[in-house]
Design an enzyme around this catalytic site. Structure first.
Site, mmCIF file in Angstrom:
data_model
loop_
_atom_site.group_PDB
_atom_site.id
_atom_site.type_symbol
_atom_site.label_atom_id
_atom_site.label_comp_id
_atom_site.label_asym_id
_atom_site.label_seq_id
_atom_site.Cartn_x
_atom_site.Cartn_y
_atom_site.Cartn_z
ATOM 1 N N ASP A 298 -7.520 -4.933 13.950
ATOM 2 C CA ASP A 298 -7.530 -3.566 13.777
ATOM 3 C C ASP A 298 -6.999 -3.461 12.231
ATOM 4 O O ASP A 298 -5.811 -3.137 11.883
ATOM 5 C CB ASP A 298 -6.316 -2.838 14.609
ATOM 6 N N SER A 299 -7.928 -3.481 11.388
ATOM 7 C CA SER A 299 -7.721 -3.435 10.133
ATOM 8 C C SER A 299 -7.920 -2.105 9.304
ATOM 9 O O SER A 299 -8.825 -1.264 9.892
ATOM 10 C CB SER A 299 -8.634 -4.406 8.995
ATOM 11 N N ASP B 239 -9.710 -0.002 5.844
ATOM 12 C CA ASP B 239 -11.216 -0.534 5.167
ATOM 13 C C ASP B 239 -11.110 -1.635 4.266
ATOM 14 O O ASP B 239 -9.918 -1.911 3.842
ATOM 15 C CB ASP B 239 -11.737 0.877 4.660
ATOM 16 N N GLN C 295 0.791 -1.259 0.052
ATOM 17 C CA GLN C 295 0.015 0.035 0.079
ATOM 18 C C GLN C 295 1.159 1.258 0.121
ATOM 19 O O GLN C 295 2.141 1.228 0.330
ATOM 20 C CB GLN C 295 -0.893 -0.016 1.352
#
Length: 288
Positions: free
Chosen positions: A161-162, A164, A37
């Site tokens: 805890d991701s 979206d 990312q």
């Protein structure tokens, strides 16, 4: 990175079409592209330091504590004795910072796929990344799916805890993921997962809850206000196989002295229960 323009960062995404949230940028502190990312950290005018992944804000210094405390202490305090905890994701360290505060927690394993997020957070977001400094935390840079496949019946609480449901996090909202979570839990263990906003995507919330209900007997949606998140609200999917645990009633209650010493800014036992009270339009879609 193209979302930085004329001194402003604008969060534009297909996840919430027709609207965007913008922050004025004082200084760009870090920007890079990992194997997974785009990573951006900047100093904003009003919200302090901010972390964005793939153009979506993950946390700002002003209000991150609401999210970190609620996704953490709702499951921990709903459990009678949460000694061993798994954190999936959470590369900024905020959830680890909160989990290690709980007096009953003895061991924390954290699995984060993107090591660059961890290293950037340690350098530029120390107010969250200090969670990694706890001797309770064993941080592993690896795939959470693969880790859980090899660790069955091991954890009292698992917190996801991701980011979206796009990019590397898209699979963390699927039915197969909740099956993995259930298998990695001890009997009557509890999960807590980031579950989106009812204002921008109620159908997604409804589907996520339905996916979870295929594997857990008690499934609840809670929420809190986080002004820098889409629509100022974020949800938490909390679930257990224990039919006798309504999850809404904390089994462990912090004293006022503990709240002060642990620097809890948002969570308390009253807000724990209140977080599960849903507006009528949500209640019709998500049965709590």
């Amino acid at each position: 990175m193209e979302k930085l323009g004329k001194g402003w960062f604008s969060e534009i995404s297909d996840l919430w079409p027709g609207q965007c949230f913008s922050l004025q940028v004082k200084e760009v502190l870090y920007k890079d592209k990992s194997d997974y990312q785009d990573i951006l950290i900047f100093e904003s005018t009003n919200n302090g330091r901010a972390l964005a992944l793939d153009g979506i804000i993950q946390a700002t210094q002003k209000d991150e504590f609401s999210y970190q405390e609620m996704i953490t202490f709702i499951p921990l305090c709903a459990h009678k004795n949460p000694q061993k905890v798994l954190i999936v994701g959470g590369g900024d360290g905020g959830v680890a910072r909160e989990v290690q505060k709980h007096p009953l927690v003895k061991e924390i394993v954290q699995v984060e796929i993107d090591g660059k997020v961890v290293e950037a957070s340690k350098k530029y977001l120390p107010f969250m990344a200090k969670g990694f400094n706890s001797p309770k935390v064993d941080l592993k840079i690896c795939d959470g799916f693969e880790y859980m496949k090899n660790h069955k019946n091991e954890f009292d609480v698992i917190i996801t805890d991701s980011s979206d449901p796009v990019g590397p996090a898209v699979n963390l909202f699927t039915e197969s993921y909740y099956k993995l979570l259930k298998e990695a839990l001890k009997p009557n263990g509890i999960i807590s997962c980031q579950a989106g906003t009812v204002w921008s995507d109620l159908p997604h919330v409804k589907k996520t809850v339905a996916n979870c209900k295929q594997h857990f007997k008690t499934v609840k949606y809670a929420y809190s206000s986080v002004p820098s998140y889409p629509d100022g609200q974020i949800g938490y999917l909390v679930a257990t196989s224990d039919e006798n645990n309504d999850l809404k009633t904390p089994k462990y209650k912090f004293t006022q002295k503990q709240i002060d010493e642990l620097e809890l800014k948002f969570y308390n036992d009253e807000i724990h229960s209140a977080a599960f009270v849903l507006p009528n339009f949500v209640r019709k879609q998500v049965q709590n």
